[in-house]
Design an enzyme around this catalytic site. Structure first.
Site, PDB file in Angstrom:
ATOM      1  CE1 TYR A 148      38.312  47.331  -3.146  1.00 21.18           C
ATOM      2  CE2 TYR A 148      36.261  47.973  -2.075  1.00 21.18           C
ATOM      3  CZ  TYR A 148      36.942  47.460  -3.177  1.00 21.18           C
ATOM      4  OH  TYR A 148      36.244  47.073  -4.285  1.00 21.18           O
ATOM      5  CE  LYS A 163      38.716  49.023  -8.653  1.00 20.56           C
ATOM      6  NZ  LYS A 163      38.506  49.705  -9.948  1.00 20.56           N
TER       7      LYS A 163
END
Ligand code: COA
Length: 263
Positions: A148, A163
């Site tokens: 994601y 991330k």
């Protein structure tokens, strides 16, 4: 699985190494011959994991550390070197995540996840790389991603942003540190059995069923499957692999075809 002895003589630090994927990676590295440092916040969990990892016969040290604190990270590096004399491998596995609507997220909630995932990865990477450069030996750093980061992650805006930052760090540090023979890669697991992500993000049977509908392989991955790839990436078999992201999710993130439900 790599053959036993593939990581013989190496010293590996795994953050978040007491549970879930971190523990699975630490165990596999020990099976392959590495001495292990597992680092995380809870000593009790570290002690339990140490007993399991020690069964493979290499040395295992626990270090209580919160990766959000640069001083504690610094101490982790110093204690590792004083116990084992060197560091060859770092896995930035420590993470924190929870589902929350972006509009409702408190500043502290945002900062908590950014601090663990992005800042923690950075503090550990820089501290360990300084040690690797001082040693004058090659090294491998492995970061843990999430798909994601590229698709966006509704209800996990903090983690998705963190991330994505880790992905950019992976590529940047791979190039900056290649002249020092330090490789920096990323592994991006999908839904994996017996991990914090499963209990934290899709705890109910209905949620798990929903997740499985989107996995072309129709099953979660095992922790061992992820640990196998994580071993390859830090081993000498991957000596020319750097700056790369390796998705291991049974094809889930590609499963967007219009007729996917007719397969
Ligand atoms: N929904 C909304 N906000 C949440 C939340 C949730 N489920 N869980 C935590 N927060 C918020 C807290 O309310 C707090 O913000 P506030 O001070 O404005 O109220 C902030 O996040 C920090 O939470 P706190 O519990 O004090 O932080 P912590 O440092 O003790 O722990 C985590 C944070 C993320 C590590 C904790 O949620 C955790 O242990 N999670 C399980 C492990 C995990 O996430 N593993 C990774 C799975 S991928």
């Amino acid at each position: 699985m790599l053959p036993e002895g593939s990581l013989k003589g190496k010293v590996a630090i795994v953050t978040g190494g007491a549970t879930g994927l971190g523990e699975a990676m630490a165990k596999e590295y020990a099976r392959l011959g590495a001495d292990i440092v597992i680092a995380s916040r809870k000593q009790e969990k570290l002690d339990e994991a140490k007993k399991e990892i020690e069964k493979y016969g290499t040395k295992v040290k626990t270090i209580q550390v919160d990766v959000r604190e640069p001083d504690q990270v610094e101490r982790m590096v110093i204690e590792t070197v004083s116990a084992f004399g060197r560091i060859d491998i770092l896995v930035n596995n420590a993470a924190g995540n929870f589902l929350v609507k972006a509009i409702d997220m408190s500043t502290n909630a945002w900062n908590t996840v950014i601090n663990i995932v992005l800042n923690g990865t950075w503090y550990c990477s820089q501290s360990v790389a300084k040690q690797m450069i001082a040693q004058g030996t090659s090294g491998a750093i492995l970061n843990v991603g999430a798909t994601y980061a590229w698709t966006g992650g509704p209800l996990t805006a903090h983690s998705a942003a963190a991330k994505a930052g880790v992905s950019a760090l992976t590529k940047t540090l791979a190039v900056e540190w290649a002249p020092h023979n330090i490789r920096v890669n990323m592994i991006t697991p999908g839904p994996t059995e017996d991990t914090g992500a499963v209990s934290q993000l899709w705890a109910s049977p209905e949620q798990e069923e929903e997740i499985l509908k989107n996995v072309p392989a129709h099953r979660l991955s095992t922790r061992q499957e992820v640990a196998n790839l994580a071993s390859y990436l830090v081993s000498d078999y991957a000596s020319y692999v750097t700056g790369a992201n390796h998705v291991i999710d049974g094809g889930s993130w590609l499963n967007k075809g219009r007729y996917k439900d007719d397969l």
